[in-house]
Design a protein around this motif. Structure first.
Motif, PDB file in Angstrom:
ATOM      1  N   GLY A  80       0.813  -1.213   0.000  1.00 48.55           N
ATOM      2  CA  GLY A  80       0.000   0.000   0.000  1.00 48.55           C
ATOM      3  C   GLY A  80       0.844   1.259   0.000  1.00 48.55           C
ATOM      4  O   GLY A  80       0.551   2.225  -0.728  1.00 48.55           O
ATOM      5  N   ARG A  81       1.899   1.263   0.786  1.00 56.37           N
ATOM      6  CA  ARG A  81       2.807   2.426   0.822  1.00 56.37           C
ATOM      7  C   ARG A  81       3.491   2.617  -0.533  1.00 56.37           C
ATOM      8  O   ARG A  81       3.629   3.740  -1.008  1.00 56.37           O
ATOM      9  CB  ARG A  81       3.842   2.259   1.933  1.00 56.37           C
ATOM     10  N   ILE A  82       3.908   1.524  -1.143  1.00 51.83           N
ATOM     11  CA  ILE A  82       4.562   1.607  -2.458  1.00 51.83           C
ATOM     12  C   ILE A  82       3.600   2.187  -3.487  1.00 51.83           C
ATOM     13  O   ILE A  82       3.956   3.091  -4.250  1.00 51.83           O
ATOM     14  CB  ILE A  82       5.060   0.208  -2.909  1.00 51.83           C
ATOM     15  N   VAL A  83       2.368   1.687  -3.517  1.00 48.09           N
ATOM     16  CA  VAL A  83       1.376   2.157  -4.489  1.00 48.09           C
ATOM     17  C   VAL A  83       1.100   3.644  -4.283  1.00 48.09           C
ATOM     18  O   VAL A  83       1.068   4.415  -5.249  1.00 48.09           O
ATOM     19  CB  VAL A  83       0.080   1.322  -4.409  1.00 48.09           C
ATOM     20  N   CYS A  84       0.907   4.063  -3.052  1.00 45.98           N
ATOM     21  CA  CYS A  84       0.648   5.490  -2.771  1.00 45.98           C
ATOM     22  C   CYS A  84       1.819   6.356  -3.220  1.00 45.98           C
ATOM     23  O   CYS A  84       1.625   7.423  -3.811  1.00 45.98           O
ATOM     24  CB  CYS A  84       0.369   5.696  -1.287  1.00 45.98           C
ATOM     25  N   SER A  85       3.019   5.900  -2.957  1.00 45.51           N
ATOM     26  CA  SER A  85       4.210   6.645  -3.360  1.00 45.51           C
ATOM     27  C   SER A  85       4.319   6.733  -4.881  1.00 45.51           C
ATOM     28  O   SER A  85       4.619   7.798  -5.435  1.00 45.51           O
ATOM     29  CB  SER A  85       5.453   5.972  -2.785  1.00 45.51           C
ATOM     30  N   GLU A  86       4.060   5.631  -5.548  1.00 45.36           N
ATOM     31  CA  GLU A  86       4.146   5.633  -7.004  1.00 45.36           C
ATOM     32  C   GLU A  86       3.055   6.499  -7.633  1.00 45.36           C
ATOM     33  O   GLU A  86       3.301   7.183  -8.641  1.00 45.36           O
ATOM     34  CB  GLU A  86       4.085   4.202  -7.540  1.00 45.36           C
ATOM     35  N   ILE A  87       1.879   6.516  -7.047  1.00 46.24           N
ATOM     36  CA  ILE A  87       0.813   7.385  -7.557  1.00 46.24           C
ATOM     37  C   ILE A  87       1.219   8.845  -7.424  1.00 46.24           C
ATOM     38  O   ILE A  87       1.029   9.645  -8.349  1.00 46.24           O
ATOM     39  CB  ILE A  87      -0.526   7.101  -6.843  1.00 46.24           C
ATOM     40  N   ALA A  88       1.799   9.200  -6.303  1.00 40.09           N
ATOM     41  CA  ALA A  88       2.263  10.579  -6.110  1.00 40.09           C
ATOM     42  C   ALA A  88       3.315  10.930  -7.156  1.00 40.09           C
ATOM     43  O   ALA A  88       3.319  12.040  -7.701  1.00 40.09           O
ATOM     44  CB  ALA A  88       2.824  10.750  -4.705  1.00 40.09           C
ATOM     45  N   GLY A  89       4.212  10.002  -7.451  1.00 40.57           N
ATOM     46  CA  GLY A  89       5.226  10.235  -8.481  1.00 40.57           C
ATOM     47  C   GLY A  89       4.619  10.378  -9.862  1.00 40.57           C
ATOM     48  O   GLY A  89       5.016  11.245 -10.648  1.00 40.57           O
ATOM     49  N   LEU A  90       3.646   9.548 -10.187  1.00 39.09           N
ATOM     50  CA  LEU A  90       2.975   9.628 -11.476  1.00 39.09           C
ATOM     51  C   LEU A  90       2.273  10.975 -11.654  1.00 39.09           C
ATOM     52  O   LEU A  90       2.300  11.554 -12.741  1.00 39.09           O
ATOM     53  CB  LEU A  90       1.961   8.487 -11.633  1.00 39.09           C
ATOM     54  N   GLU A  91       1.662  11.450 -10.585  1.00 41.04           N
ATOM     55  CA  GLU A  91       0.953  12.735 -10.651  1.00 41.04           C
ATOM     56  C   GLU A  91       1.903  13.874 -11.042  1.00 41.04           C
ATOM     57  O   GLU A  91       1.507  14.799 -11.746  1.00 41.04           O
ATOM     58  CB  GLU A  91       0.279  13.042  -9.328  1.00 41.04           C
ATOM     59  N   LYS A  92       3.138  13.785 -10.587  1.00 37.89           N
ATOM     60  CA  LYS A  92       4.115  14.843 -10.898  1.00 37.89           C
ATOM     61  C   LYS A  92       4.463  14.875 -12.379  1.00 37.89           C
ATOM     62  O   LYS A  92       4.851  15.924 -12.906  1.00 37.89           O
ATOM     63  CB  LYS A  92       5.399  14.613 -10.088  1.00 37.89           C
TER      64      LYS A  92
END
Length: 98
Positions: A80-92
């Protein structure tokens, strides 16, 4: 376990959690739903969205479960932490959103 079998288990578990029969789902034939729940077929993203929403769960929950089904609770939390982090990166880097 394969992702296909994980997805099959997730769809079946979500449907059972909501107390809905394959016939009562009303979005696809019972034969197709049975094949999905046995891991014999894989739905398109559009069909997964349609089925999950008919069940009353977010399609991402079913996909997440498919990847997490064999993990320990600690590993599920880490995923879950990995997915949230990757989503934040994708948004950028999503130029369409900004």
């Amino acid at each position: 376990m394969s992702i296909r079998l994980g997805l099959a288990r997730g769809l079946r578990a979500a449907r059972r959690m909501r107390g809905i029969s394959q016939d009562g789902l009303g979005v696809s034939s019972r034969t197709y739903l049975s094949a999905l729940e046995l891991g014999k077929q894989t739905p398109t993203l559009d069909k997964l969205d349609e089925i999950a929403r008919a069940i009353g769960v977010h399609p991402l929950s079913v996909l997440y479960y498919a990847y997490a089904v064999d993990l320990t609770p600690q590993e599920v939390h880490a995923l879950g932490r990995i997915v949230c982090s990757e989503i934040a990166g994708l948004e950028k880097y999503d130029i369409a959103s900004g």
